[in-house]
Scaffold this active site. Sequence first.
Site, PDB file in Angstrom:
ATOM      1  N   ASP A   2       5.584  -6.350  -1.870  1.00 44.50           N
ATOM      2  CA  ASP A   2       5.703  -5.183  -2.726  1.00 44.50           C
ATOM      3  C   ASP A   2       6.576  -4.178  -1.956  1.00 44.50           C
ATOM      4  OD1 ASP A   2       5.084  -3.229  -4.751  1.00 44.50           O
ATOM      5  OD2 ASP A   2       3.669  -2.358  -3.318  1.00 44.50           O
ATOM      6  N   ASP A  30       6.961  -0.208  -2.767  1.00 44.41           N
ATOM      7  CA  ASP A  30       6.435   1.143  -2.625  1.00 44.41           C
ATOM      8  C   ASP A  30       5.058   1.137  -1.965  1.00 44.41           C
ATOM      9  OD1 ASP A  30       8.255   3.017  -4.735  1.00 44.41           O
ATOM     10  OD2 ASP A  30       8.242   0.865  -5.097  1.00 44.41           O
TER      11      ASP A  30
END
Length: 409
Positions: free
Chosen positions: A197, A199
């Site tokens: 991922d 963020d």
Amino acid sequence: MREILLLNISGPDQPGLTAKISSTLARYRINVLDIGQEVIHNHLSMGILIEVPAEHSSSPVLKELLFTAHTLKLQVSFTPVSPEDYSSWVAEQGKPRYLLTLLAREIDAEQIERVSTTVMEHQLTIDTITRLSGRIPLEQKEQQQTKACIEFSIRGSLTDEERFREQLLAITDDLGIDIAFQEDNIYRRNRRLVVFDMDSTLITTEVIDELAVEAGAGEEVAAITAQAMRGEIDFNASLERRVGTLQGLGESVLQKVAARLQLTEGAETLFYNLHNLGFKTAIISGGFTYFGRYLQKKLNIDYVYANELEISSGQLTGRVVGEIVNGRRKAELLEEIAERENLSLEQTIAVGDGANDLPMLGKAGLGIAFRAKPIVKETARQAISTLGLDAILYLMGFRDRDALQRERY
């Protein structure tokens, strides 16, 4: 009659020690059934399980070993092992083996006591304890960026894994450490793809929140982001609401926000090592491709999948283009990349922090919740909250001394 003896040898380490001891044994045609040694602070501890052939008596062997040990300033003890005990030990082969990895800024005795007691309560046996992290200089012990990791190799049949994991999670909460527990199998040493991922995982912030600040909607969007990451609201709907607040924002703001993004601790060390060791890497993000491409160049990432912001006449329209990369899509993309690289899912690692990462974490051979929201940490099988991203190397079995480079690149 053949004799089986367990030799325990300890004392100051020195060059040629193992050669001299084995030379003594070789003169009596001794069979070595098992051997292991460790050196801590230049002090050696060695165990050798030997079989004395029927044509030799153990007495002259032990006498000569005692003399050799004396000349080397070593202590040696001998324990007879019955054929029945040896056969029982051999029968232990084939039982499940596990790896328990303890990660913290600094290791203390209470952490080891709590972990080893829990292992004992579940009738498991600790075979070896190995330090994976480098030695911490005394002058650095007060610094926040130190890291420490030890790995327990555990043997036995775990009858209540759920309860065992619950107890380990309680220890992490009580002591502020991380504990990873995984089966020791061939896949652990043969993983080839790591997906992340973006963020709050590769970078320390949520890009949509940063963009919203520029658009004057920072507090509103941050609240929606927090709900989405906790899994309290639908991701697609939350993304559309948040992106809608960006309507009219100038395209130049994207570069401004990208320039101030902060990489998570350990990211550069991790990626440098992964690529030099031949791993493939990917970003699979519910964020935006503009920033994914920015990180791709910075960290030499192989694949980037994220959401595309629609731009018209130099301004954001407040919409995304194409299919939204939500939790379901993240898991699908992990499968697609693995298939493209001709890998099984067991050979993949996924890292994320939000509820929309859970499908991807569950699909991967090793799913890691990194500095994650509570629901994610509790659901994922592995979690890292104490150290940086380069601690993932520990879960893969790498030691600090294996790292190719630590400095920025």
